[in-house]
Design a protein around this motif. Structure first.
Motif, PDB file in Angstrom:
ATOM      1  N   SER A 197       7.162 -22.487  -2.167  1.00  0.00           N
ATOM      2  CA  SER A 197       6.110 -21.751  -2.716  1.00  0.00           C
ATOM      3  C   SER A 197       5.004 -21.804  -1.880  1.00  0.00           C
ATOM      4  O   SER A 197       4.101 -20.889  -1.640  1.00  0.00           O
ATOM      5  CB  SER A 197       5.790 -22.383  -4.106  1.00  0.00           C
ATOM      6  OG  SER A 197       7.125 -22.106  -4.909  1.00  0.00           O
ATOM      7  N   ASP A 213       9.285 -15.112  -5.107  1.00  0.00           N
ATOM      8  CA  ASP A 213       9.670 -16.521  -5.265  1.00  0.00           C
ATOM      9  C   ASP A 213      10.713 -16.693  -6.591  1.00  0.00           C
ATOM     10  O   ASP A 213      10.319 -16.549  -7.615  1.00  0.00           O
ATOM     11  CB  ASP A 213       8.279 -17.379  -5.794  1.00  0.00           C
ATOM     12  CG  ASP A 213       8.408 -18.849  -5.182  1.00  0.00           C
ATOM     13  OD1 ASP A 213       9.827 -19.169  -5.038  1.00  0.00           O
ATOM     14  OD2 ASP A 213       7.402 -19.687  -5.400  1.00  0.00           O
ATOM     15  N   GLU A 214      11.769 -16.885  -6.020  1.00  0.00           N
ATOM     16  CA  GLU A 214      12.945 -17.424  -7.185  1.00  0.00           C
ATOM     17  C   GLU A 214      12.981 -16.139  -7.939  1.00  0.00           C
ATOM     18  O   GLU A 214      13.028 -16.229  -9.249  1.00  0.00           O
ATOM     19  CB  GLU A 214      12.380 -18.542  -7.828  1.00  0.00           C
ATOM     20  CG  GLU A 214      12.553 -19.575  -6.931  1.00  0.00           C
ATOM     21  CD  GLU A 214      12.320 -21.076  -7.627  1.00  0.00           C
ATOM     22  OE1 GLU A 214      13.139 -21.047  -8.621  1.00  0.00           O
ATOM     23  OE2 GLU A 214      11.790 -21.971  -7.267  1.00  0.00           O
TER      24      GLU A 214
HETATM   25 MG   LIG Z   1       8.561 -23.179  -5.726  1.00  0.00          MG
END
Ligand SMILES: [Mg+2]
Ligand SMILES: Nc1ncnc2c1ncn2[C@@H]1O[C@H](COP(=O)(O)OP(=O)(O)OP(=O)(O)O)[C@@H](O)[C@H]1O
Length: 882
Positions: A648, A720-721
């Protein structure tokens, strides 16, 4: 209410209140602003003030609540902060000169968007008043937006399409108040944040004021703009062809005329006294950052606590003045797209960076400047107090020094400080020579004007001085004359100066002494001469105060007539200060100047996260590089790596560096070459949005849909994810499809951080996708985070390891390890991956085959033959079902 039941004054109050039904009416009575009826009840509740009452005529006692006039700013600030509007009714003549009822008028309506009082404003943030006109078509809403800060003079207009774009502009501006023409079915008035009746389709967190529709009509609005700025056409303002923008601007100007009666008087120079002519802009002139992105990248506040500390602005803002701080904040929220403008800012930073002595001296000069931008409008509106005028004078007095300092400057912005408007220097001198250096904040009690400024004033002061001296001497002369050694001169409020003599000696007083008061041990006397001197002092003092006040107001008006010129230097100084701050950061944090290009490259060598690096001990942050944007690198990077490894951080740092570059700043990297972006999109983390009734996953999907629908080749997308908030297989499938769509259809430059290691297979299927991983070092009993990004895909997340570090109980950790082993062995996904390994002979390189089969651009359409390859995944994921 029957007026016959009320006293004449209360009749007047009720009449005024009828004219301002949506504001709290503050009615000046002597030293107080009084409120009556519901207003009194409301204010006593909101401010915890005593609710009293007042005889109002035949009706009897009515509720009343008052605030002392000298505490007005403080209480007004609290009420405005709560979203109320205040109508301020002042006495227009001294009570003792009034024939009959004192003349009172509403001189100002203070609303959240029309505040100019220092106490009510945040120094380093603009306070915007916005106006919106919307045309809702069958497909798309078209809108016009005008916004202004009456404390600084800024005024902008814009026209655009799409409800969402409008909301994003509002989110950028955070207007304190939004004006709307009333629509059918809606009344007039003010809606405080959270009002359940917030205007259709607009966010509920703002204060809205519904206004009559007329001033928002095109012809009226256009005429208003032309009149106000003395123009024959709107061509020069750039908004001629933007009817909705014009309408919004007209509505805004009209609102100011109506609410700011005493501030908005026609200025002798023409133009608006508080607002410079509106400037037209388009959303596409700037790098578009949507609300999520501003929040996710923590540009001005952190996600978790909403705190300033820990935001990008916290690292960046080294400016010395509040106006510099406001400018920097604006730049950060609205980065540029014009390479020429970016280069200009970079040039100035570079010049400051390369000349430490210039920087040091500039820094200390800026330190000594006050907020000229707001001071300009304080004098223009005739509201500046003596201290503010002194601050203005001293700041203007610094301009020649500044000019001298930048005499050798090479960059245009600094050079523009070389020429100082002599009228401003003059004004500065006159203020400094007229006003005492530290005057009281009030205007009417004297102590403002220097000696030698005004002959009449000097004469009066001298006379008072002599009379005071005479009184001071009186004790001595009277003791000698009467032979009473204990005789004293005293003063009290009730009857002024007196001669005090002990009762024992009272018989010895001369006969012209007049007895005034007898106390236990003392007798008090006056003499005609003493009283005469005293009266003379009092009248002179009143005359002095009056004269000082007049001189002050004259000076303030003079300053007000220069407001436009002051505003202009202020703007330049604010920009210089913002860039000065950026240069300081660049020096302290070792930032470099990025090369801005017109193509799609995004090349960062040894980049750092500006905030994380600052919160770690020096040298501990591990820099990482990136190359994105074909043909300079892949278009999409699948980023894998263990929990806590730095995915991240890496992803965000790339976004932050791009934004820093486009706002004209230097960047935390050893070297950077950055193609201009049109938009930056982010989808990071999971934030519940219970307020709008959406689940975590729904929010995630909404945001993802927005990205897929609006991103283009020129955009930077940071994911992110994606897909984390739902069942594993659904999430994986969505993540896969989204990544594929971005790489093949949108072709945005994308970083896709994920724990779905299956996504690493995309690299072999699509030519413009590459895998990167954040590596860790695995020791026997633990892992070490290296925070290094390298080519290749990770295959483990070490989630259990991170759980152990976080302090999950040992039995839970052990059990998790058992479960993991079982799952890896027996789950369908595990089986699928293993069987897929078998079914794909290493000699048959799928990437090569894919390239042969795909179309000439090397990028497959979704339904092209590449589908043969993609089917690999579903078959391998669900082997048992197929
Ligand atoms: Mg992360
Ligand atoms: N390049 C770096 N140099 C030094 N420390 C770093 C670096 N990157 C990250 N860190 C540290 O590691 C912490 C975790 O980083 P980050 O949140 O980016 O991990 P992550 O891989 O996204 O984890 P998760 O998968 O759990 O979301 C950061 O808070 C920071 O303290």
């Amino acid at each position: 209410m029957d007026p016959a039941l009320l006293t004449p004054m209360m009749q007047h109050y009720v009449e005024l209140k009828r004219q301002y039904p949506h504001a709290i009416l503050l009615y000046r009575l002597g030293d107080f602003y009084e409120m009556f009826f519901q207003d009194a009840q409301l204010v006593s509740r909101e401010l915890e003030l005593v609710l009293t009452g007042r005889e109002a005529g035949a009706i009897g006692r009515v509720p009343m609540c008052g605030i002392p006039y000298h505490a007005f700013d403080r209480y007004a600030a609290q009420l405005v902060a709560k979203g109320y509007a205040l109508a301020v009714c002042d006495q227009m003549e001294p009570a003792d000169q009034a024939k009959g009822l004192v003349r009172r008028e509403v001189t100002r309506v203070i609303t959240p968007g029309t505040v100019i009082e220092e106490e009510l404003l945040q120094a380093r943030q603009n306070n915007y008043l916005a106006a919106i006109v919307r045309l809702r078509g069958s497909k798309q809403t078209v809108w016009g937006l005008a916004y202004a800060d009456i404390s600084t003079g800024e005024f902008w207009v814009c026209q655009g399409e799409g409800q969402e774009q409008l909301e994003q502009e509002l989110a950028r501006l955070q207007p304190a108040e939004i004006l709307l023409p009333t629509e059918e079915g809606l009344g007039l008035g003010l809606m405080r944040p959270g009002d359940p009746q917030a205007p259709l389709g607009l966010p509920g967190q703002y204060t809205y004021t519904l206004r009559p529709a007329e001033p928002f009509e095109l012809a009226t609005a256009r005429e208003n703009l032309l009149q106000t700025y003395g123009l024959r056409s709107l061509e020069g303002l750039g908004c001629e062809g933007l009817p909705l923008a014009i309408r919004a601007a007209g509505g805004l100007l009209h609102y100011l005329e109506e609410t700011q009666k005493n501030l908005v008087q026609p200025s002798p120079q023409g133009g608006h006294p508080l607002l410079r002519p509106p400037r037209t802009y388009q959303l596409t002139d700037y790098l578009i950052l949507d609300t999520q992105t501003r929040r996710n990248l923590e540009l001005t506040q952190t996600i978790r606590e909403g705190a300033f500390v820990g935001s990008l602005l916290w690292v960046l803002d080294r400016s010395r003045t509040a106006m510099g701080g406001r400018t920097l904040r604006r730049w950060l929220l609205q980065p540029l797209r014009d390479p020429e403008q970016i280069r200009l800012r970079q040039d100035t930073i570079q010049e400051l960076l390369e000349s430490p002595s210039l920087r040091t001296r500039l820094g200390s000069l800026l330190d000594s400047l006050y907020d000229l931008e707001r001071l300009a409008n304080r004098v223009a509106s005739g509201t500046a107090n003596p201290r503010e005028l002194v601050a203005l004078g001293s700041s203007l007095g610094k301009l020649p020094q500044l000019a001298e300092l930048v005499a050798e400057a090479q960059t245009p912005l600094l050079q523009s400080l070389q020429q100082v408007d002599p009228a401003l220097v003059d004004l500065g001198h006159r203020i400094e020579h007229t006003l005492l250096p530290s005057p009281p904040p009030v205007l009417t009690e004297g102590g403002l004007i220097r000696p030698g400024v005004d002959a009449e004033l000097d004469r009066l002061r001298q006379q008072v001085e002599q009379d005071r001296h005479w009184i001071a001497q009186l004790e001595k002369t009277e003791r000698e004359r009467t032979g009473i050694p204990t005789l004293k001169v005293g003063f009290n409020k009730a009857f002024g100066y007196y001669l005090s003599i002990s009762r024992a000696k009272a018989q010895q007083v001369p006969k012209e002494y007049i007895r005034k008061q007898t106390l236990t041990n003392e007798e008090r006397f006056i003499t005609p001469e003493l009283k005469e001197k005293e009266a003379r002092i009092l009248t002179a003092q009143t005359e002095i105060n009056q004269r000082e006040y007049e001189l002050f107001v004259q000076l303030r008006q003079e300053a007000g007539s220069q407001a436009a010129a002051i505003r202009q230097v202020a703007q330049t100084l604010a920009a210089v200060d913002a860039l000065f701050g950026l240069a300081e950061v660049a020096v302290q944090q070792g930032y470099t100047r990025p090369v801005i290009t017109a193509d799609r490259r995004l090349i960062i060598e040894e980049g750092r996260h500006p905030v994380v690096e600052k919160s770690l001990p020096q040298g501990l942050f591990v820099p990482n590089s990136v190359r994105l944007g074909s043909p300079h690198g892949p278009d999409l990077i699948v980023l894998t790596g263990p929990n806590m490894s730095g995915k991240s951080t890496y992803l965000r740092q790339i976004g932050l560096i791009q934004i820093l570059a486009q706002m004209g700043s230097f960047v935390p990297a050893r070297r950077a070459e950055l193609g201009l972006c049109d938009r930056v999109f982010t989808r990071i983390g999971a934030v519940d949005d219970l307020a709008t009734g959406q689940s975590t996953f729904m929010v995630e999907m909404n945001e993802t849909a927005n990205i897929l629908n609006h991103a283009g080749e020129r955009s930077l997308v940071l994911l992110d994810e994606i897909g984390r908030g739902t069942a594993t297989f659904d999430g994986l499938s969505i993540a896969w499809a989204v990544a594929e769509y971005l790489a093949t259809q949108v072709r945005a430059r994308t970083i896709f951080a994920t724990h779905y290691h299956e996504l690493n297979q995309l690299e072999t299927l699509l030519p413009n996708v590459a895998n990167f991983q954040v590596v860790v070092k695995e020791l026997r009993d633990r892992i070490i985070f290296l925070h290094q990004v390298q080519p290749g895909g990770a295959d483990r997340s070490y989630g259990i390891e991170v759980g152990r570090m976080a302090g999950l109980p040992q039995p839970v950790i052990e059990r998790a390890k058992q479960v993991l082993a079982l799952v890896e062995q027996h789950s369908r996904i595990g089986l699928g991956l293993r069987s897929q390994g078998k079914s794909r002979p290493s000699s048959n390189n799928p990437k090569k085959r894919f390239k042969q089969e795909s179309n000439s651009r090397g990028i497959p359409d979704c339904d092209a033959k590449a589908g043969d390859q993609l089917s690999l995944i579903p078959t391998s994921l669900y082997p048992e079902e197929l």
